[in-house]
Scaffold this active site. Structure first.
Site, mmCIF file in Angstrom:
data_model
loop_
_atom_site.group_PDB
_atom_site.id
_atom_site.type_symbol
_atom_site.label_atom_id
_atom_site.label_comp_id
_atom_site.label_asym_id
_atom_site.label_seq_id
_atom_site.Cartn_x
_atom_site.Cartn_y
_atom_site.Cartn_z
ATOM 1 N N LYS A 79 12.708 -10.512 -0.176
ATOM 2 C CA LYS A 79 11.409 -10.301 0.510
ATOM 3 C C LYS A 79 10.755 -9.245 -0.660
ATOM 4 C CE LYS A 79 8.866 -8.058 3.928
ATOM 5 N NZ LYS A 79 8.916 -7.425 5.591
ATOM 6 N N GLY A 116 3.653 -2.161 11.747
ATOM 7 C CA GLY A 116 4.069 -1.123 12.685
ATOM 8 C C GLY A 116 2.998 -0.635 13.433
ATOM 9 N N THR A 156 9.089 -3.108 14.300
ATOM 10 C CA THR A 156 8.758 -2.287 15.265
ATOM 11 C C THR A 156 8.508 -2.614 16.570
ATOM 12 O OG1 THR A 156 7.312 -1.243 13.056
ATOM 13 C CG2 THR A 156 6.975 -0.195 15.213
#
Lengths: 266, 66
Positions: A109, A170, A219
């Protein structure tokens, strides 16, 4: 249909990235958990087959510290090493070369961020890094902005998957630009994953209803009061969204349409 | 000899190869990746890779991340 007549997703409803085929459409991160045991339990509850991981220096002052691979095991999950914390293409290449040596995987990634406040991707540098990584033999899933123009450039450069954000990393703000995500999904021939921004189960369902191939989150699960229960909720939400996408939603109408027939009223 | 390991200068007794350094540091070689002077060292080459005074060594592993 199973034996009680409940429609089920066909066993063939899989998705494929860089030649690897997966059944689960939920990829989970491994950051921010209180410990690796909770992390592993949440990944199991999510039904995840892929987990993202970061590469960092070993703590030499205490080599006996718990290690991720002792809990979230590479023989159970496909590890997707990330380039979190990298701000240049060269940083990303160096980090992922180490990841390839540590784990032996080419599937990675890429994320090249711009600043630490909003963590939005630096797309110019991301595209440059992608080209460096592809030249070095990597299969690259690319974290990107929800810009269909840049998404196409990434695909043309050879990205294995396009991973636009739903909202900043997040932030838990949910899908901010359904129109752009829809355009990216429509134009892409490689898998599209919403990566970042999911806050709760309905956000994941929305992403899947738009037609994404999968959703990546960290998250939303790790910072839930009960991460394992939230992981299970996300698993159901992703399946629900996928089934709704495949089922095809009813048309939206301006006015009501009665569900009980008006004919035969007494 | 002095080695810079993960950005920290350490005085070490002479070591025959990189595998000995990994052992001295108490690390499991199967769980780390190593760069010596910005070059990745394949795990299979630890015993053939010398460690010399002034080397800059990075030793990394997988941790949790998103």
């Amino acid at each position: 249909m199973d034996d009680i007549g409940t429609p089920t997703l066909s066993a063939a409803d899989t998705w494929t990235v860089a030649g690897r085929t997966f059944t689960s459409r939920l990829i989970v991160g491994t950051g921010k958990y209180k410990d690796y045991a909770t992390n592993a339990a949440a990944a199991e509850a999510a039904g995840a087959e892929i987990v993202t991981v970061a590469i960092r220096r070993v703590n030499l002052s205490d080599p006996s510290q718990p290690m991720l691979v002792d809990h979230v095991k590479p023989d159970r999950f496909t590890f997707l090493p990330n380039t979190a914390g990298c701000f240049t293409g060269e940083d990303a290449v160096r980090t992922l070369r180490l990841a390839r040596e540590a784990g032996g995987w080419n599937l990675v990634k890429l994320e090249v961020l711009s600043n630490t406040k909003h963590l939005l991707p630096d797309m110019e540098e991301t595209l440059r890094a992608l080209k460096l990584l592809i030249a070095d033999g990597f299969e690259v899933m690319v974290y990107c902005s929800d810009d269909p123009v840049y998404a196409l450039k990434l695909e043309e450069a050879g990205a294995a998957a396009i991973m636009p954000l739903g909202a900043p990393i997040g932030s838990g703000r949910g899908i901010q630009n359904m129109l752009n995500l829809g355009l990216i999904i429509e134009q892409s021939k490689v898998p599209v994953l919403v990566d970042a921004g999911v806050g709760t189960a309905s956000d994941a369902a929305v992403a899947m209803e738009l037609g994404c191939d999968a959703v990546l989150m960290n998250t939303a699960i790790a910072e839930a009061r009960d991460p394992i229960l939230m992981a299970s909720a996300m698993r159901h939400a992703v399946i629900a969204g996928r089934e709704a996408f495949l089922a095809g939603r009813m048309p939206k109408r301006m006015y009501a349409d009665p569900s009980s027939p008006l004919a035969g009223l007494i | 000899m002095n080695l810079t390991i993960n950005g920290e200068v350490r005085a070490m007794a002479p070591l025959p190869h990189l595998a000995a350094l990994v052992t001295t540091l108490g690390l499991d070689p199967r769980k780390v990746a190593i760069e010596r002077n910005l070059e990745i060292v394949p795990r299979s080459a630890y015993e053939q890779t010398p460690v010399a005074d002034g080397d800059r060594i990075e030793i990394v592993h997988f941790i949790g991340g998103g």
